[in-house]
Design a protein around this motif. Structure first.
Motif, PDB file in Angstrom:
ATOM      1  N   GLN A 639       3.449  52.867   0.926  1.00 42.55           N
ATOM      2  CA  GLN A 639       4.825  52.393   0.919  1.00 42.55           C
ATOM      3  C   GLN A 639       5.621  53.095  -0.178  1.00 42.55           C
ATOM      4  OE1 GLN A 639       4.907  48.145   0.574  1.00 42.55           O
ATOM      5  NE2 GLN A 639       6.407  47.964   2.224  1.00 42.55           N
ATOM      6  N   GLY A 640       6.724  53.641   0.183  1.00 39.21           N
ATOM      7  CA  GLY A 640       7.594  54.265  -0.804  1.00 39.21           C
ATOM      8  C   GLY A 640       8.340  53.217  -1.594  1.00 39.21           C
ATOM      9  N   PRO A 641       8.976  53.597  -2.687  1.00 40.63           N
ATOM     10  CA  PRO A 641       9.616  52.618  -3.571  1.00 40.63           C
ATOM     11  C   PRO A 641      10.733  51.823  -2.890  1.00 40.63           C
ATOM     12  CG  PRO A 641      10.149  54.881  -4.213  1.00 40.63           C
ATOM     13  CD  PRO A 641       9.065  54.965  -3.203  1.00 40.63           C
ATOM     14  N   ILE A 642      11.557  52.499  -2.070  1.00 40.61           N
ATOM     15  CA  ILE A 642      12.685  51.790  -1.462  1.00 40.61           C
ATOM     16  C   ILE A 642      12.193  50.800  -0.403  1.00 40.61           C
ATOM     17  CG2 ILE A 642      14.848  52.060  -0.214  1.00 40.61           C
ATOM     18  CD1 ILE A 642      15.025  53.248  -2.946  1.00 40.61           C
ATOM     19  N   ASP A 643      11.203  51.257   0.387  1.00 43.75           N
ATOM     20  CA  ASP A 643      10.622  50.351   1.376  1.00 43.75           C
ATOM     21  C   ASP A 643      10.007  49.135   0.710  1.00 43.75           C
ATOM     22  OD1 ASP A 643      11.333  51.715   3.571  1.00 43.75           O
ATOM     23  OD2 ASP A 643       9.447  52.818   3.796  1.00 43.75           O
ATOM     24  N   PHE A 644       9.340  49.391  -0.387  1.00 41.98           N
ATOM     25  CA  PHE A 644       8.690  48.310  -1.119  1.00 41.98           C
ATOM     26  C   PHE A 644       9.733  47.329  -1.629  1.00 41.98           C
ATOM     27  CE2 PHE A 644       6.413  47.025  -5.204  1.00 41.98           C
ATOM     28  CZ  PHE A 644       5.695  46.028  -4.568  1.00 41.98           C
TER      29      PHE A 644
ATOM     30  N   ARG B   2      20.778  50.046   1.971  1.00 40.87           N
ATOM     31  CA  ARG B   2      20.826  50.819   3.218  1.00 40.87           C
ATOM     32  C   ARG B   2      22.168  50.630   3.872  1.00 40.87           C
ATOM     33  NH1 ARG B   2      15.251  52.148   6.036  1.00 40.87           N
ATOM     34  NH2 ARG B   2      14.147  52.427   4.100  1.00 40.87           N
ATOM     35  N   VAL B   8      18.769  55.226   3.677  1.00 43.78           N
ATOM     36  CA  VAL B   8      18.650  54.872   2.272  1.00 43.78           C
ATOM     37  C   VAL B   8      19.819  55.489   1.532  1.00 43.78           C
ATOM     38  CG1 VAL B   8      17.214  54.992   0.236  1.00 43.78           C
ATOM     39  CG2 VAL B   8      16.169  54.854   2.500  1.00 43.78           C
ATOM     40  N   LEU B 282      12.991  61.379  -1.280  1.00 41.76           N
ATOM     41  CA  LEU B 282      12.153  60.202  -1.524  1.00 41.76           C
ATOM     42  C   LEU B 282      10.989  60.206  -0.533  1.00 41.76           C
ATOM     43  CD1 LEU B 282      14.706  57.284  -1.989  1.00 41.76           C
ATOM     44  CD2 LEU B 282      13.072  58.108  -3.671  1.00 41.76           C
ATOM     45  N   PRO B 283       9.917  59.510  -0.846  1.00 46.00           N
ATOM     46  CA  PRO B 283       8.808  59.439   0.113  1.00 46.00           C
ATOM     47  C   PRO B 283       9.262  58.888   1.466  1.00 46.00           C
ATOM     48  CG  PRO B 283       8.136  58.539  -1.992  1.00 46.00           C
ATOM     49  CD  PRO B 283       9.587  58.851  -2.107  1.00 46.00           C
ATOM     50  N   GLU B 284      10.272  58.021   1.415  1.00 44.79           N
ATOM     51  CA  GLU B 284      10.769  57.445   2.659  1.00 44.79           C
ATOM     52  C   GLU B 284      11.330  58.515   3.582  1.00 44.79           C
ATOM     53  OE1 GLU B 284      11.009  56.017  -0.215  1.00 44.79           O
ATOM     54  OE2 GLU B 284      10.689  53.873  -0.040  1.00 44.79           O
ATOM     55  N   GLN B 287       8.510  60.054   5.288  1.00 42.82           N
ATOM     56  CA  GLN B 287       7.952  59.159   6.301  1.00 42.82           C
ATOM     57  C   GLN B 287       8.824  59.097   7.550  1.00 42.82           C
ATOM     58  OE1 GLN B 287       7.505  55.588   4.027  1.00 42.82           O
ATOM     59  NE2 GLN B 287       5.624  56.288   3.032  1.00 42.82           N
ATOM     60  N   VAL B 321       1.256  56.788  -1.505  1.00 44.39           N
ATOM     61  CA  VAL B 321       2.375  57.417  -2.219  1.00 44.39           C
ATOM     62  C   VAL B 321       1.995  57.418  -3.694  1.00 44.39           C
ATOM     63  CG1 VAL B 321       4.800  57.193  -2.807  1.00 44.39           C
ATOM     64  CG2 VAL B 321       4.014  56.531  -0.538  1.00 44.39           C
TER      65      VAL B 321
END
Lengths: 699, 323
Positions: A639-644, B2, B8, B282-284, B287, B321
């Motif tokens: 899980q990335g930071p924003i999703d978390f 969001r 994001v 970002l990792p998001e 993803q 991550v």
């Protein structure tokens, strides 16, 4: 995965994998260097710098043409790389190398260390023209290490050693750079520092425990150890030259209190023979050993003597013994070593300030009265008249000293030259000094005084050494410099023995109090950067100079002077005796085993994976995750930071403020900014520390 | 954090602030013609701004050609189309030199590839020879014919389509060729309300004609450069490496992702972040675009078939991550 470096360099090629036969594994193969042979080659400059850094210190040791040749070659190669100039062919290079060889060997007094260092410097400079392959480049840098090692023959001062460390680190960094061009990771300099840092403990262990070979730190007497000092022959004017030299002659540490300045007569050579011009030791009496003197005021001291390439040693007047193997105490109480002092010596001594030499063997009486026939008639006359006026020997000495004092003699570093047309074969120098010029340095006064004594029938001799010295407040030791060189007399007084008489002290009493220079006329210091001449700057520089001298003396005593004896002492402190080679073997084995253990331990502690390098941001994020996991809001690993954050806020909207802030700070540090400042990191840490979500009550 | 589109939102610190707004405008503009396919439109634009090529896999009649035309129109780019057939030769795409008798010289007649947006319809119908000529031109962005190298216009964007359900008389693209496409999408049937609107609205041709260019080709290139400068931190690179390592070591995959896949992932993620008004990835981002970037490059180990999107996401979600 092995890559075949001989194959033409391809960026990627398939490597077999047994587990998944058709599976593609992408392996980066060794990148070939850019087209070699071209001088637009980026690796030239680092290599050139390494060569320059390593060759520079040799410039003071080699002939001037070598310096120019090196400078020319360096400049040419640097410009050739820039402007694509032609490079010399093989034949030309070989001829030049041959020429350099002959040149180096003929201009450095044969096959000396200097000649070989000069040759090495020249060859390394030539090698820069042959950087065709990777192999050549590495070879050139490795040759730089030889240049560094060559420097060990010349100097072991603190500055030289620090510079050697610097050049080793620099050269290593260049070697690392060559081995991974354009690669990421820590900078070569950082890696080189790390490597040398890791080698340091091993160096210390080997230094302490590896069997010492007698000699300097690097086991060799230094090529340039020929230092200043007076010679066995004293003419009028010999010491004045020395008085302008500010080099340290030796350093003294006293076991107890330091004696008063006026008692600090450092006995060196005793001169008996005078031919009207030159004072010499004379050789006939040397075999007779001296009697052990006794006295009431013993002084124990340790002298660290700088090399002066003569055989005599210095001791405080009057010495009873010094602790140095193979030395002789002659019957005039001068000490001689079996070989010239060509390296720094440290020895302890015992002297008696009130000791008196009361022996005058019959044959020395004759020597102590001998004068060149017919020379200096006016001085003889003076001596005889003074002797007639005096009631006793002591009285005569007093009258003569009073004469010096009364006649306005001048103590000066620049006495007029006494040798004139030489029509009388220089037989009247003393006459001219006493009756005409009346200006002289200590050897003038001492020489004339001895002459007068002998002329009146009193046995007398001249003693040459040093007087006084300067106390260094940092280490509580005394520095005796060449400028403290001094000459005085000893006169035989019946029933009292040899009495030390210092006529200079009558003329210039200040000479015996503090600084020889203070006794001189104003403006006549004759020394470069002489402190009192520099005013305020001198006041400021004085302590710096003292401290630097102190550091040097410690370095010389503890590091350079670390000898077989000290090593033995260290071993015995650890319980090893040196009865034969068995004990030595045990000690060596233990030391080597210890070193290996140390290396293993160091490797263990220093070779942790880089991931475990402290990362405050990651730590804070992990702690943040743990705190939320504790209230049943765990972060999935993927899980990335924003999703978390969204996940957490969906469950617990009440935490919005702090969670949003922490996540924003984390994202800023981790993904947006380049590293972030330490204050940003500590803010994040503080926020995470403060963050303490309470578990929500089940509704 | 969001916005309405589920993006994001962060703060764009530098660069051209116009881009996200224009991007949204373009998406909206395209969305007026291609109904209910916002995500695909956004991915297609992302692919274009990342300087990659797009592969659309779907049945005919879904709107692939319309999408290509709209994209070209909105961005003010020149558009051409090739319908691939099995008797097509490389010269038909690249161009040929023809002998002119009047001047007794060969004159080069550039093929349809000399354009800015090229729709290569049903690429799997072309023979491997023609396919590879096209794909090579895509990769090199230049064409060499009869010893002379000619650069293709900039930007150069290929949209290739293939029909995965008709297999007779086709030459499916091999893995190595699939790897050359930055993003692969499926358009799929429109949802009910979109189709309702579509049927109600009637002629897409009128909508198409109403499209006005919002950018110039120079601006497209400018935004491409800006997007390439979006920051990818060490941590993010580590995350990408985690993903690559995972596909290379996990037994679920037939073979791991290539370094080019990793580069493409990063490239696409940069644009994706850029469209979100962020100048860092970002990792998001990774993803969100990952299934479309790696979907056509990964195969299941057991049957060497492509993985479903959900299966892929489930697997890749286990990649940690870095903290």
């Amino acid at each position: 995965m092995k890559t075949d470096s001989k194959r033409p360099a391809t960026s990627y090629h398939m490597a077999p994998d047994s587990r998944r036969p058709p599976g593609l594994r992408f392996v980066k193969s060794a990148q070939g260097h850019p087209a070699s042979g071209s001088f637009a080659d980026l690796s030239l400059l680092p290599i050139l710098w390494a060569v320059i850094v390593c060759t520079l210190p040799h410039f003071i040791n080699v002939a001037w043409w070598v310096v120019f040749a090196c400078l020319f070659l360096w400049t040419y190669i640097a410009l050739a790389a820039r402007y694509v100039w032609p490079l010399p062919g093989k034949t030309f290079s070989r001829m030049l190398a041959g020429l350099f060889f002959v040149g180096a060997m003929t201009t450095h007094e044969g096959f000396t260390i200097e000649a070989f260092v000069a040759l090495l410097s020249l060859m390394v400079a030539l090698k820069l023209f042959e950087l065709r392959s990777d192999h050549d480049r590495k070879q050139t840098v490795i040759l730089c290490y030889f240049l560094i090692v060559g420097g060990l023959f010349f100097g072991d001062t603190i500055e030289a050693t620090l510079y050697k460390f610097f050049s080793i680190i620099f050269t290593t960094a260049v070697l690392i750079h060559l081995n991974r061009p354009g690669r990421g990771g820590p900078s070569p300099l950082k890696l080189a520092l790390l490597l040398i840092g890791q080698a340091l403990p091993i160096m210390v262990v080997l230094f302490l425990f590896f069997p010492r070979i007698q000699g300097g730190l690097w086991g060799r007497t230094h090529a340039n150890s020929a230092r200043a000092g007076f010679s066995e022959e004293i003419n009028f004017g010999s010491l004045t030259d020395l008085a302008k030299n500010n080099e340290a002659a030796f350093r003294v540490e006293f076991a107890g209190d330091m004696p008063l300045q006026k008692f600090l007569y450092w006995r060196g050579v005793v001169l008996w023979d005078f031919d009207g011009k030159t004072w010499r030791r004379g050789l006939s009496h040397h075999t007779t050993p001296a009697k052990r003197i006794k006295g009431e005021q013993p002084v124990n001291y340790i002298i660290t003597l700088e090399p002066h390439n003569k055989r005599w040693l210095f001791s405080l007047d009057l010495p009873r013994k010094i602790d140095l193997p193979i030395t002789w105490l002659l019957n005039d109480y001068s000490y001689y070593s079996w070989q010239p002092v060509n390296r720094r010596l440290t020895y302890s001594g015992l002297s008696y300030l009130d000791g008196v030499d009361d022996s005058l063997p019959a044959f020395t009486t004759e020597i102590a009265l001998r004068l060149p026939a017919g020379a200096n008639p006016r001085s003889r006359e003076l001596a005889e008249s003074l002797r007639r006026e005096s009631s006793s020997e002591t009285d005569f000495i007093g009258l003569t000293l009073a004469y010096f004092k009364a006649q306005n003699f001048l103590y000066t570093l620049n006495p007029p030259i006494l040798t004139t047309a030489a029509d009388d074969l220089d037989q009247s120098q003393i006459d001219r000094f006493i009756f005409e010029s009346r200006q002289g340095f200590c050897e003038h006064f001492a020489g004339s005084f001895v002459f007068l004594m002998r002329a009146a029938g009193l046995p007398a001799r001249m003693v040459v050494g040093y007087q006084g010295g300067k106390r260094n407040p940092y280490g509580e030791y005394l520095v005796v410099r060449q400028s403290d060189a001094h000459a005085w007399c000893e006169v035989w007084v019946t029933d009292q023995g040899w009495q030390r008489i210092d006529p200079t002290g009558e003329v210039a009493p200040e000479r015996l109090l503090a600084n020889p220079a203070q006794a001189l006329p104003a403006g006549e210091t004759g020394r470069f950067l002489f402190l009192p001449d520099l005013g305020v700057f001198g006041e400021w520089l004085g302590p710096v100079r003292n401290y630097w001298d102190y550091l040097n003396s410690r370095w010389n005593r503890l590091v350079i002077g670390y000898s077989f004896n000290e090593q033995t002492g260290l071993f015995s402190r650890f319980g090893f005796s040196f009865a034969g080679w068995q004990g030595f073997g045990t000690a060596l084995f233990t030391a080597v085993a210890g070193a290996v253990l140390l290396v293993v331990l160091l490797g263990f502690f220093m070779h942790r994976p880089p991931a475990s390098v402290r990362d405050e941001v990651a730590e804070a994020w992990v702690i943040f995750g743990r705190k939320l996991a504790a209230i049943d809001l765990p972060r999935r690993p993927g899980q990335g930071p924003i999703d978390f954050q969204e996940y957490v806020l969906r469950q617990r909207p009440d935490l919005a403020g702090s969670v949003t802030e922490i996540v924003a700070a984390y994202v800023r540090l981790r993904y947006a900014a380049t590293g972030g400042s330490s204050s940003d990191r500590s803010i994040l840490r503080a926020m995470v520390k403060k963050f303490s979500p309470a578990k929500q009550e089940a509704v | 954090m969001r916005d309405d589109h589920g993006n994001v939102v962060g703060s764009a610190k530098e660069g051209d602030h116009r881009f996200p707004a224009i991007f949204a405008e373009i998406t909206a503009s395209v969305g007026r013609v291609i109904l209910g396919k916002d995500e695909q439109v956004r991915l297609a634009l992302c692919c274009l701004f990342a300087g990659g090529h797009l592969l659309i896999e779907d049945i005919p009649g879904i709107g692939k050609t319309t999408l290509a035309k709209v994209l070209a129109g909105v961005l003010g780019l020149e558009f051409r189309r090739i319908q691939c057939t099995s008797d097509m030769l490389p010269g038909d795409i690249l161009g040929v030199s023809v002998f002119e008798q009047k001047n007794s010289v060969f004159t080069f007649h550039p093929g349809p590839i000399f354009t800015q947006v090229l729709l290569s319809d049903e690429i799997n119908r072309a023979t491997p020879k023609t396919q590879s000529a096209l794909l090579e031109a895509m990769e090199e962005r230049q064409v060499t014919i009869e010893g002379k190298t000619r650069s293709l216009p900039r930007p150069f964007f290929v949209i290739a389509t293939q029909n995965p359900f008709e297999q007779a008389g086709t030459f499916p693209l091999p893995e190595s060729q699939l790897d050359r496409f930055l993003i692969r999408i499926e358009l799929g049937y429109p949802d009910r309300s979109s189709e309702h609107d579509l049927l109600l609205g009637g002629g897409t041709q009128q909508e198409l004609a109403a499209i006005k260019p919002l950018l110039t080709p120079e601006e497209v290139v400018h935004f491409q450069h800006q997007a390439a400068a979006v920051k990818a931190s060490d941590t993010l690179i580590n995350y990408i490496q985690n993903i690559l390592d995972f596909t290379r070591n996990d037994p679920a995959f037939y073979m791991g992702l290539s370094p080019r896949a990793g580069l493409n992932l990063l490239r696409a993620a940069r644009v994706w972040a850029f469209t979100d008004r962020r100048n860092y990835v970002l990792p998001e981002d990774i993803q969100q675009i990952m299934p479309f970037v790696v979907g056509h490059r990964l195969r299941r180990a057991e049957d060497q078939a492509e993985m479903g999107r959900d299966e892929l996401i489930a697997l890749l979600n286990t990649v940690p991550v870095p903290s």
